[in-house]
Design an enzyme around this catalytic site. Structure first.
Site, short mmCIF file in Angstrom:
data_model
loop_
_atom_site.label_atom_id
_atom_site.label_comp_id
_atom_site.label_asym_id
_atom_site.label_seq_id
_atom_site.Cartn_x
_atom_site.Cartn_y
_atom_site.Cartn_z
N GLU A 164 0.79 -1.10 -0.09
CA GLU A 164 -0.16 -0.08 0.16
C GLU A 164 1.01 1.31 0.09
OE1 GLU A 164 -2.79 0.55 2.98
OE2 GLU A 164 -3.62 -1.43 2.69
N GLU A 178 -13.71 5.77 -1.03
CA GLU A 178 -14.50 4.97 -0.16
C GLU A 178 -15.26 5.77 0.84
OE1 GLU A 178 -12.70 1.02 0.51
OE2 GLU A 178 -11.03 1.98 -0.57
N LYS A 209 -15.36 4.70 4.88
CA LYS A 209 -14.28 4.44 5.67
C LYS A 209 -14.23 5.47 6.97
CE LYS A 209 -10.53 2.80 4.37
NZ LYS A 209 -9.17 2.76 4.08
N GLU A 246 -9.17 9.76 4.74
CA GLU A 246 -9.53 8.30 4.69
C GLU A 246 -10.42 7.98 3.45
OE1 GLU A 246 -8.21 5.35 6.35
OE2 GLU A 246 -6.50 6.83 6.69
#
Length: 486
Positions: A269, A324, A327, A333
């Site tokens: 990541e 997203e 999250k 985030e």
């Protein structure tokens, strides 16, 4: 140092140099993390079409969702599936559980779905400390299950670690694992990885280090842009990239536990948020475009090695495929995605050199570093999602040398630009206006930029096999300003 004009030598060299820039000897791969903590994402079949259109050939999942694995079947896209943290204890204590899990989530889909690895847990030391002791036993049982099903040679087993596993990371040579992890967990894990021919997965985020220390860490250092570098007095190595420093801290920590040079590292990541809260310094679409765009070009052109391991061809998975919306945590985030849920790019990053992926859109004139707010225009010319207005750069762009490419590659590229490439390099001759600073990086930047501008800033003219890259802020080399036009 060698000067630009004096090496217009043989016709053979002139003919060979372009091939050097088109076909780098070795390169890593770039994949993407496909998270699904959202309620507005496209269905898996549509996502797979998007992956194919963008030339994305590797994805990493956070589970083994059947609809996703079926959608990926017969696509040639390589997949990393995950055994979640909450199932670690069962996998560690019950070999039968591990066998059933592998049979149901891997063997049932392989080889039609090209599952190449299983991530056993994710950042266990940071997010699931209560099962830290079960991590390596779980990995061992999962591997044994793969062996029993005769797919152990094709499917590797690893576990992504976060940089919080390090007790020290600065300078990189001081890198060391935390005392409670080093001998108890990391050494057994590294032994396992070495014995099974697997790799160490590392989640590394220069954004966090920069955002928390913006008063002392250069943004250019974090974004792979030209900078003065940071010297590690312990080794004498100079760092021009915060990600390199983070990875070499991991390499240093690994070396303190034994000889594991054969264990490769995969950056499982890494990414940069396009938005953040007021306190999240550096979170912006422009910085996300710069970080991911420069990283992708560096990896695909074979320049992903670090000062400690210069010849390493490191594979990278960008985080993440989509923004997203469910999250938890700070705004950042929910804004790491390269794409909005409507499949429009948050900013323009290419997953193949040259930007020729089918169906890829967005701004091209600035070397793949444009961006759009609020989803940009939808397919078929529909209005931007949420009524947003397309935001673009000013149109100015410059080509600068990548110091991390090394003197030899910069010199070869410099000689080509000033010779067969047709750049006007008179200004960097002795006594001329841009001779100072008399460094390879400064002279190469001048030559690369002149070449880039003369070629109309077209795609591929600021690469030189990773020896150069595009920036959208005016660079300055000593008293010499690089022009944005010629």
């Amino acid at each position: 140092m060698a000067l630009p004009r004096h090496l217009l030598v043989a016709v053979v060299l002139a003919a060979a140099l372009p091939l050097l820039f088109v076909y780098p000897a070795e390169a890593g791969t770039v994949g993407v993390n496909w998270g699904r903590v959202a309620n507005d994402l496209p269905n898996p079949a549509a996502v797979v079409q998007l992956l194919k259109q963008q030339g994305i050939t590797q994805v990493k999942l956070y589970d083994a969702e059947p609809t996703v694995l079926r959608a990926l079947a017969n696509t040639g896209i390589k997949v990393v599936v995950a055994l979640p943290n909450e199932q670690l204890a069962a996998a560690a204590s019950r070999p039968s559980f591990a066998l059933a899990w592998v049979r149901r989530n891997v063997a049932a889909y392989y080889p039609a779905t090209q599952i190449q690895a299983i991530a056993v847990g994710n950042e266990v030391f940071a997010t699931a400390k209560n099962v830290t002791a079960q991590l390596v036993p779980a990995m061992t049982n999962v591997r044994a299950a793969l062996t029993r099903l005769n797919i152990d040679k094709a499917v590797k087993v690893s576990s992504p670690i976060a940089l919080v596993a390090l007790a020290a990371s600065y300078p990189p040579s001081a890198g060391a694992f935390k005392e409670d992890l080093a001998q108890a967990v990391m050494k057994p894990m590294l032994d396992f990885l070495a014995q099974t021919g697997s790799y160490l997965m590392v989640n590394a985020y220069p954004f966090f280090a920069y955002s928390a220390n913006a008063d002392v860490v250069s943004l250019d250092y974090a974004l792979f842009r030209p900078n003065d570098g940071v010297l590690d007095a312990g080794t004498g190595l100079k760092y021009y990239s915060l990600l390199d420093a983070q990875l070499d801290a991991v390499f240093a920590a690994v070396s303190k536990l034994g000889d594991y040079n054969g264990v490769h590292v995969v950056v499982s990541e890494t990414g940069w948020p396009s938005k953040g809260d007021a306190k999240e310094t550096g979170a912006s679409a422009a910085n996300a475009a710069a970080y991911n765009g420069n990283l992708v070009r560096r990896v695909l052109s074979g320049n992903a090695g670090t000062p400690r391991r210069p010849d390493a061809d490191i594979d990278v998975y960008l985080f993440a495929l989509f923004n997203e919306n469910q999250k938890p945590g700070p705004t950042s985030e929910r804004n790491y995605g390269v794409f909005y849920p409507n499949q429009q790019k948050v900013y323009d990053v290419e997953f193949v050199l040259g930007g020729n992926a089918a169906g890829s859109g967005g701004s091209r004139s600035n070397g793949g570093l444009g961006w759009q707010e609020n989803g940009g225009p939808g397919s078929g010319g529909s209005a931007p999602s949420g009524g947003g207005v397309k935001a673009t750069t000013t149109g100015e762009a410059w080509c600068v040398a990548n110091a991390m490419a090394g003197e030899q590659r910069l010199k070869a590229a410099l000689d080509y630009a000033c010779g067969p490439g047709g750049a006007d390099c008179k200004a960097i001759q002795p006594g001329a206006a841009c001779f100072e600073p008399n460094t390879m990086v400064a002279h190469a930047s001048y030559a690369f930029n002149d070449y880039y501008q003369r070629k109309g800033r077209s795609i591929g003219t600021c690469d030189f096999a990773g020896a150069a890259y595009v920036v959208n802020q005016a660079p300055k080399m000593g008293k010499c300003d690089l022009p944005s036009t010629v």
